[in-house]
Design a protein around this motif. Structure first.
Motif, PDB file in Angstrom:
ATOM      1  N   LEU A 129      32.713  46.660  49.483  1.00 47.40           N
ATOM      2  CA  LEU A 129      33.046  47.174  49.309  1.00 47.40           C
ATOM      3  C   LEU A 129      33.469  48.290  49.954  1.00 47.40           C
ATOM      4  O   LEU A 129      33.998  49.435  49.254  1.00 47.40           O
ATOM      5  N   ILE A 130      32.866  47.911  51.207  1.00 44.60           N
ATOM      6  CA  ILE A 130      33.613  48.749  52.460  1.00 44.60           C
ATOM      7  C   ILE A 130      34.452  48.736  52.499  1.00 44.60           C
ATOM      8  O   ILE A 130      35.323  49.574  52.566  1.00 44.60           O
ATOM      9  N   GLN A 136      44.797  47.924  41.990  1.00 48.61           N
ATOM     10  CA  GLN A 136      44.515  46.792  41.676  1.00 48.61           C
ATOM     11  C   GLN A 136      43.369  46.157  43.449  1.00 48.61           C
ATOM     12  O   GLN A 136      42.722  45.033  42.616  1.00 48.61           O
ATOM     13  N   ILE A 137      43.627  47.062  44.222  1.00 50.51           N
ATOM     14  CA  ILE A 137      42.658  46.266  45.435  1.00 50.51           C
ATOM     15  C   ILE A 137      41.148  46.246  44.754  1.00 50.51           C
ATOM     16  O   ILE A 137      40.019  45.374  44.755  1.00 50.51           O
ATOM     17  N   ALA A 138      40.985  47.525  43.956  1.00 51.20           N
ATOM     18  CA  ALA A 138      39.271  47.813  43.445  1.00 51.20           C
ATOM     19  C   ALA A 138      39.395  47.005  42.078  1.00 51.20           C
ATOM     20  O   ALA A 138      37.798  46.274  41.879  1.00 51.20           O
ATOM     21  N   GLN A 139      40.371  47.022  41.319  1.00 48.52           N
ATOM     22  CA  GLN A 139      40.093  46.339  39.433  1.00 48.52           C
ATOM     23  C   GLN A 139      39.907  44.807  40.750  1.00 48.52           C
ATOM     24  O   GLN A 139      39.363  44.068  39.496  1.00 48.52           O
ATOM     25  N   ASN A 148      31.238  42.469  40.461  1.00 50.33           N
ATOM     26  CA  ASN A 148      30.572  43.595  40.632  1.00 50.33           C
ATOM     27  C   ASN A 148      30.155  43.917  39.560  1.00 50.33           C
ATOM     28  O   ASN A 148      30.893  45.093  39.533  1.00 50.33           O
ATOM     29  N   PRO A 149      30.143  43.601  38.514  1.00 49.34           N
ATOM     30  CA  PRO A 149      29.799  44.052  36.818  1.00 49.34           C
ATOM     31  C   PRO A 149      29.014  45.781  36.511  1.00 49.34           C
ATOM     32  O   PRO A 149      29.547  45.862  35.882  1.00 49.34           O
ATOM     33  N   TYR A 182      32.988  51.551  39.783  1.00 47.17           N
ATOM     34  CA  TYR A 182      33.488  51.613  39.110  1.00 47.17           C
ATOM     35  C   TYR A 182      34.449  53.535  38.669  1.00 47.17           C
ATOM     36  O   TYR A 182      35.210  53.633  38.553  1.00 47.17           O
ATOM     37  N   GLY A 183      34.192  54.289  39.683  1.00 48.97           N
ATOM     38  CA  GLY A 183      34.650  55.456  40.264  1.00 48.97           C
ATOM     39  C   GLY A 183      35.939  55.425  41.734  1.00 48.97           C
ATOM     40  O   GLY A 183      36.616  55.682  41.224  1.00 48.97           O
TER      41      GLY A 183
END
Length: 416
Positions: A123-124, A144-147, A153-154, A160-161
């Motif tokens: 996540l970094i 998109q890169i987070a989604q 990472n459910p 989520y933030g």
């Protein structure tokens, strides 16, 4: 090798280094004030850990100023020196941070995308990919890169933030609010999720809800770094500004925004400048506050870390009356635009330079020039980065110039 809190391998045999890296990961995702301390502790525990040095370099680069850039260099050198036998993920990450230091943002982004494709728990890397997309104005890829790493990472409230902010920037407001509220329900100490909801409520004009929401979490921001602490309070101030409570806005500025700022931090300076400008557009006399900020801006004149920042700096020093500094900075921006990495050059030349000229013209009361310079770049403002809430300021300056130019021209027409 040992595993970090993300279940990813790190090339170190030091449990103390891993413990410190885990603290850094949490601090970075929380926007905590102890991120630097944590990563330097990791380096003390294992001076040969390439990933720790790359994290330290990334931390300094994110400060977006010349001194911090210089602080990053020895860490980058050490990371490269110790990168022969590290994992593929670590190698990709070292290369990404090196590209960032060289202002090869397109290369850095490609590497962060590769990391998140192969190692979606990282996540970094997601956070830093979002950071670059944010300052390129690429809201779709910011989301998109987070989604894309959500399935891996459910139950990660920090992710989520991140997704929530991306959804908001893409105008998916209901989904953004639901995701951010879910993140906050999972862990109340998630200031980026608070921030995502703040954006939604502001966009929808839900002023009283926004004040109640943000103030109910304000106690959790005390351990944030100055950037997010002051920025979240900046959002609170925008609600009170919309309400018309100028006295409250000035109080928030003096106590929680500029009053609590790391006054040498570019991001803190930008937030304070933007709030003063919003106040002045409402007809508020901000007193000596322009001079107080501008006293810290001389080191910024030739820095040009981000065009978004430069537009704020040059306006502030113009309002403070430092004409020589303004002329130096405008010339310096033009020179920088010619030498910057080709991937970034077009945005500097075609958007940042005319926008800077327009902002200076407005600050000096030359409203016709402000209109001429700002009008063509309004549709392209996203290219300089920043959020919708931040960039709307430049449109407000343009609209203010239209009104004042009409008044000015009418007066001159009558007297002629």
């Amino acid at each position: 090798m040992l595993k970090d809190s993300q279940e990813l391998l790190v090339t170190t045999d030091s449990p103390d280094a891993i413990a410190a890296i885990n603290r850094f990961i949490d601090q970075a995702l929380f926007y905590g004030k102890d991120a630097e301390i944590a990563i330097l502790q990791a380096i003390t525990a294992d001076p040969t850990c390439a990933l720790a040095h790359a994290y330290a370099a990334a931390y300094y680069l994110s400060q977006e100023n010349k001194i911090a850039w210089q602080q990053a260099q020895p860490h980058l050198q050490t990371a490269q020196k110790n990168s022969a036998k590290i994992t593929n993920r670590e190698q990709l990450y070292v290369q990404a941070i090196l590209a960032w230091a060289n202002k090869e943002i397109d290369v850095a982004i490609a590497l962060h995308e590769e990391i998140t494709n192969k190692f979606p728990q990282d996540l970094i890397s997601v956070q830093q990919g979002q950071y670059h997309y944010f300052y390129l104005g690429d809201k779709e890829r910011l989301l998109q890169i987070a989604q894309k790493v959500l399935p891996a990472n459910p139950e990660h409230h920090y992710l989520y933030g991140m997704v929530a902010f991306g959804l908001e920037q893409c105008h998916q407001l209901a989904a953004a609010e639901a995701m951010a509220r879910k993140a906050t329900a999972m862990n109340r100490y998630n200031p980026w999720a608070h921030h995502a909801v703040a954006h939604v409520l502001e966009t929808q004009g839900r002023v009283e809800e926004g004040i109640a929401w943000m103030e109910s979490f304000a106690d959790t921001w005390d351990n944030c770094n100055s950037m997010l602490y002051t920025h979240n309070w900046w959002h609170v101030a925008l609600y009170y500004l919309e309400r018309g409570d100028i006295e409250k806005v000035l109080s928030l500025y003096d106590i929680h925004i500029w009053g609590c700022a790391n006054k040498r931090s570019p991001k803190d300076q930008v937030g304070a400048i933007s709030l003063l400008l919003r106040l002045e557009l409402r007809g508020v006399n901000v007193g000596s506050r322009w001079q107080e900020i501008s006293a810290y801006l001389y080191p910024r004149i030739h820095e040009h870390a981000l065009p978004f920042q430069d537009l704020h700096y040059v306006y502030a020093i113009a309002k403070a009356g430092f004409t020589n500094w303004v002329n130096q900075m405008l010339h310096s921006i033009e020179q920088h635009a010619l030498s910057v990495n080709p991937f970034l050059r077009q945005g500097w030349i075609e958007v940042a330079i005319p926008a800077a000229r327009g902002m200076v013209a407005h600050a000096k009361g030359d409203f016709n020039t402000a209109i001429t310079q700002l009008k063509p770049v309004l549709p392209r403002l996203h290219e300089i980065g920043g959020s919708h809430a931040q960039r709307v300021l430049f449109k407000q300056v343009y609209q203010d110039a239209l009104l004042l130019a009409e008044k000015q021209n009418w007066i001159y027409g009558i007297t002629a």
